[in-house]
Motif scaffolding. Structure first.
Motif, mmCIF file in Angstrom:
data_model
loop_
_atom_site.group_PDB
_atom_site.id
_atom_site.type_symbol
_atom_site.label_atom_id
_atom_site.label_comp_id
_atom_site.label_asym_id
_atom_site.label_seq_id
_atom_site.Cartn_x
_atom_site.Cartn_y
_atom_site.Cartn_z
ATOM 1 N N ILE A 197 0.695 -1.201 0.046
ATOM 2 C CA ILE A 197 0.034 -0.028 -0.038
ATOM 3 C C ILE A 197 0.913 1.370 0.198
ATOM 4 N N ALA A 198 1.839 1.168 0.785
ATOM 5 C CA ALA A 198 2.741 2.474 1.005
ATOM 6 C C ALA A 198 3.370 2.451 -0.544
ATOM 7 N N LEU A 199 3.931 1.402 -1.277
ATOM 8 C CA LEU A 199 4.371 1.693 -2.582
ATOM 9 C C LEU A 199 3.584 2.342 -3.363
ATOM 10 N N ALA A 200 2.237 1.725 -3.560
ATOM 11 C CA ALA A 200 1.457 2.294 -4.194
ATOM 12 C C ALA A 200 1.131 3.857 -4.217
ATOM 13 N N THR A 201 1.176 4.173 -2.880
ATOM 14 C CA THR A 201 0.926 5.467 -2.591
ATOM 15 C C THR A 201 2.067 6.243 -3.336
ATOM 16 N N LEU A 202 3.427 5.877 -2.942
ATOM 17 C CA LEU A 202 4.688 6.456 -3.418
ATOM 18 C C LEU A 202 4.589 6.535 -5.058
ATOM 19 N N LEU A 203 4.250 5.630 -5.643
ATOM 20 C CA LEU A 203 4.306 5.613 -7.173
ATOM 21 C C LEU A 203 3.210 6.737 -7.683
ATOM 22 N N MET A 204 2.027 6.672 -6.881
ATOM 23 C CA MET A 204 1.175 7.558 -7.502
ATOM 24 C C MET A 204 1.703 8.945 -7.197
ATOM 25 N N ALA A 205 2.370 9.368 -6.402
ATOM 26 C CA ALA A 205 2.825 10.705 -5.795
ATOM 27 C C ALA A 205 4.108 11.064 -6.822
ATOM 28 N N VAL A 206 4.789 9.870 -7.412
ATOM 29 C CA VAL A 206 5.846 10.214 -8.331
ATOM 30 C C VAL A 206 5.360 10.329 -9.656
ATOM 31 N N PHE A 207 4.217 9.749 -10.204
ATOM 32 C CA PHE A 207 3.479 10.181 -11.395
ATOM 33 C C PHE A 207 2.653 11.112 -11.528
ATOM 34 N N LEU A 208 2.198 11.542 -10.461
ATOM 35 C CA LEU A 208 1.048 12.408 -10.296
ATOM 36 C C LEU A 208 1.647 13.926 -10.523
ATOM 37 N N HIS A 209 1.137 14.700 -11.618
ATOM 38 C CA HIS A 209 1.865 15.887 -11.806
ATOM 39 C C HIS A 209 0.590 16.758 -11.866
ATOM 40 N N GLY A 210 0.076 17.362 -10.846
ATOM 41 C CA GLY A 210 -1.191 18.311 -10.966
ATOM 42 C C GLY A 210 -2.498 17.424 -10.297
ATOM 43 N N GLN A 211 -3.602 18.175 -10.130
ATOM 44 C CA GLN A 211 -4.533 17.413 -9.345
ATOM 45 C C GLN A 211 -5.810 17.436 -10.433
ATOM 46 N N THR A 212 -5.671 17.495 -11.748
ATOM 47 C CA THR A 212 -6.787 17.185 -12.739
ATOM 48 C C THR A 212 -7.079 15.677 -12.909
ATOM 49 N N PRO A 213 -8.235 15.275 -13.345
ATOM 50 C CA PRO A 213 -8.427 14.015 -13.592
ATOM 51 C C PRO A 213 -7.512 13.497 -14.580
ATOM 52 N N GLU A 214 -7.189 14.004 -15.552
ATOM 53 C CA GLU A 214 -6.189 13.761 -16.465
ATOM 54 C C GLU A 214 -5.107 13.209 -15.817
ATOM 55 N N ALA A 215 -4.667 14.052 -14.903
ATOM 56 C CA ALA A 215 -3.104 13.736 -14.065
ATOM 57 C C ALA A 215 -3.381 12.388 -13.317
ATOM 58 N N TYR A 216 -4.411 12.200 -12.805
ATOM 59 C CA TYR A 216 -4.719 10.954 -11.956
ATOM 60 C C TYR A 216 -4.747 9.844 -12.977
ATOM 61 N N VAL A 217 -5.505 9.926 -13.988
ATOM 62 C CA VAL A 217 -5.524 8.846 -15.112
ATOM 63 C C VAL A 217 -4.113 8.398 -15.248
ATOM 64 N N PHE A 218 -3.196 9.582 -15.731
ATOM 65 C CA PHE A 218 -1.829 9.188 -16.107
ATOM 66 C C PHE A 218 -1.067 8.511 -15.086
#
Length: 484
Positions: free
Chosen positions: A428-449
């Protein structure tokens, strides 16, 4: 056939109540399965049910939502740290007493959680819950091993695992529904009547297994392991925190490694260590734990990633996102009756090596959906994912026991459960970290990416587990194939 390595001699087991240790099942076996299945359901339910209720709890306790993370991690941490004490407690006091105590403590913790008026009170109550939950899973597995022969153990474990899976899948849905339609307190209070019924059923159905000579407890080993596990979890939890520095992470990791090395040295000097590393000389045990660790590191954060994708990337409501987990449970239940036959036909090595590759492929395919993908297509993916993950979990969990004599079942159950919850926390911690690394912005498109890149990363990690399972001998015995 896998050769059984020499394991430390254990004292004979005295059964205070008659129960089968071969292929026959104990009296009232259906009642025993209901009891253990219900306990697994409650334990796994509470591992996930709080997630979707975090905003409601934070508002009621007048704290920032992110601070509720402590209430989540305190429960899993207590599980991982306290599970290693279960073999000695079971050997010393017997399965019936310890299982009853586990249900009682877990129910008390649930009541205290429902009555909590502040975050510190909720965290303390979650610790009490974890103390009880730490005994439910390993003691339940141990009783199944002792009550069933190899032929019936996989089928029994599949039944119990189905209820555990239902708990983990329905947890987020029930958490969102109860907090939205009633009160977040009912998330915990629903366990109280279930716990009281479990105490009654335990008195009627639970067989009594215990050692004639349980020996002394290993307090030094327990403290060393608990501190090492706590520091490792601290590393996993703090890795994506904004106020965390790399020197702090390195110091925590170094401390965990040092304490772990001290435990390895200590365990070789005591007769009955709290975690018996000698069992790792049995190849099936070592492969089961190592392969299970690699697999769970990759898949444990999948639900979190999918929820973020559906809610933040696609604009779904919490209840709608929770409903998307139902197809996974349906797929898991559908394949459960076939698992023991598949193991009997193909063996653990072929089945786990191939199925792990399929799991990794399915994880990678989750990178294809977008916000415009129809819900039924995502549900179909989740359904197939539930099929293969049900097979994966049952095969990994039962592999631990196939080459061990009954006197080592309690220790093997404890080690398996400990690795499971540590891996879940790290995953779970790894998944959170990966999302943080790849997340650039708070738009829906950013979360999909970010979701797409994260699932590809965990798919590669899961694929590594297939190589671990190939370390099994080709003719590894399976419960269905080892008996006429």
């Amino acid at each position: 056939m896998i050769l059984r390595a020499d394991v430390p001699h254990a004292a004979p087991i005295a059964d205070a109540a008659p129960a089968a240790t071969g292929g026959a099942a104990p009296t009232r076996v259906s009642g025993l399965l209901w009891l253990i299945s219900a306990a697994f359901f409650m334990q796994t339910l509470d591992s996930t049910i709080v997630n979707t209720a975090v905003p409601s709890i934070a508002e009621a306790l007048a704290v920032p939502p992110l601070s509720i993370k402590t209430a989540l991690t305190s429960y899993v941490l207590t599980l991982a740290v306290c599970i290693p004490a279960s073999p000695w407690l079971t050997d010393r006091f017997g399965t019936r007493r310890i299982f009853a105590a586990a249900i009682a403590v877990f129910t008390l913790g649930s009541l205290l959680c429902g009555l909590a008026q502040s975050l510190p009170q909720l965290v303390a109550a979650r610790v009490v819950q974890g103390l009880g939950g730490a005994l439910l899973l390993p003691v339940g597995r141990f009783v199944l091993v002792r009550s069933y022969g190899h032929r019936d153990f996989v089928a029994a474990m599949s039944t119990v695992a189905t209820f555990g899976l239902l708990g983990s899948v329905l947890g987020p849905l029930l958490g969102g529904a109860l907090s939205q339609l009633a009160s977040w307190r009912w998330i915990f209070l629903v366990n109280v009547p279930a716990g009281l019924f479990g105490l009654w059923l335990n008195r009627r159905e639970m067989p009594e297994f215990r050692r004639a000579d349980a020996g002394a407890f290993d307090p030094v080993g327990f403290v060393l392991f608990a501190l090492a596990a706590s520091l490792l979890l601290a590393v996993a939890e703090r890795a994506d925190a904004r106020d965390t520095t790399w020197p702090m992470i390195v110091a925590l990791a170094a401390g965990a490694v040092a304490l772990g090395a001290l435990y390895v040295r200590h365990s070789g000097r005591v007769a009955r260590p709290v975690i018996d590393l000698g069992l790792l000389r049995t190849r099936s045990v070592a492969v089961s734990l190592a392969g299970g660790l690699c697999t769970r590191l990759g898949v444990s954060g999948m639900f979190l990633l999918l929820v973020l994708f559906l809610q933040m990337g696609c604009g779904w409501s919490p209840i709608a996102a929770g409903l998307m987990m139902v197809p996974q449970a349906l797929g898991a239940m559908l394949v459960k009756p076939l698992i023991h036959r598949l193991l009997g036909r193909y063996g653990y090595r072929r089945l786990l090596a191939a199925n792990t590759v399929v799991v990794a492929l399915l994880l990678a395919l989750f990178a294809l959906p977008s916000a415009q993908t129809p819900a039924w297509m995502i549900a179909a993916q989740v359904f197939v994912y539930g099929l293969v993950m049900s097979l994966q979990y049952t095969a990994m969990n039962t592999l631990t026991f196939v080459d061990l004599p009954p006197e080592h079942a309690a220790m093997a159950a404890s080690m398996g459960s400990t690795v499971q919850y540590l891996a879940m926390s790290f995953g779970i911690a790894l998944a959170t970290l990966l999302m943080a690394v790849f997340l650039h912005g708070q738009t829906p498109e950013a979360y999909v990416f970010a979701f797409r890149r994260a699932v590809l990363a965990v798919a590669l990690l899961t694929l590594a587990a297939a190589a671990v399972f190939r370390l099994l001998r080709l003719d590894a015995p399976s419960p269905a194939a080892s008996t006429p």
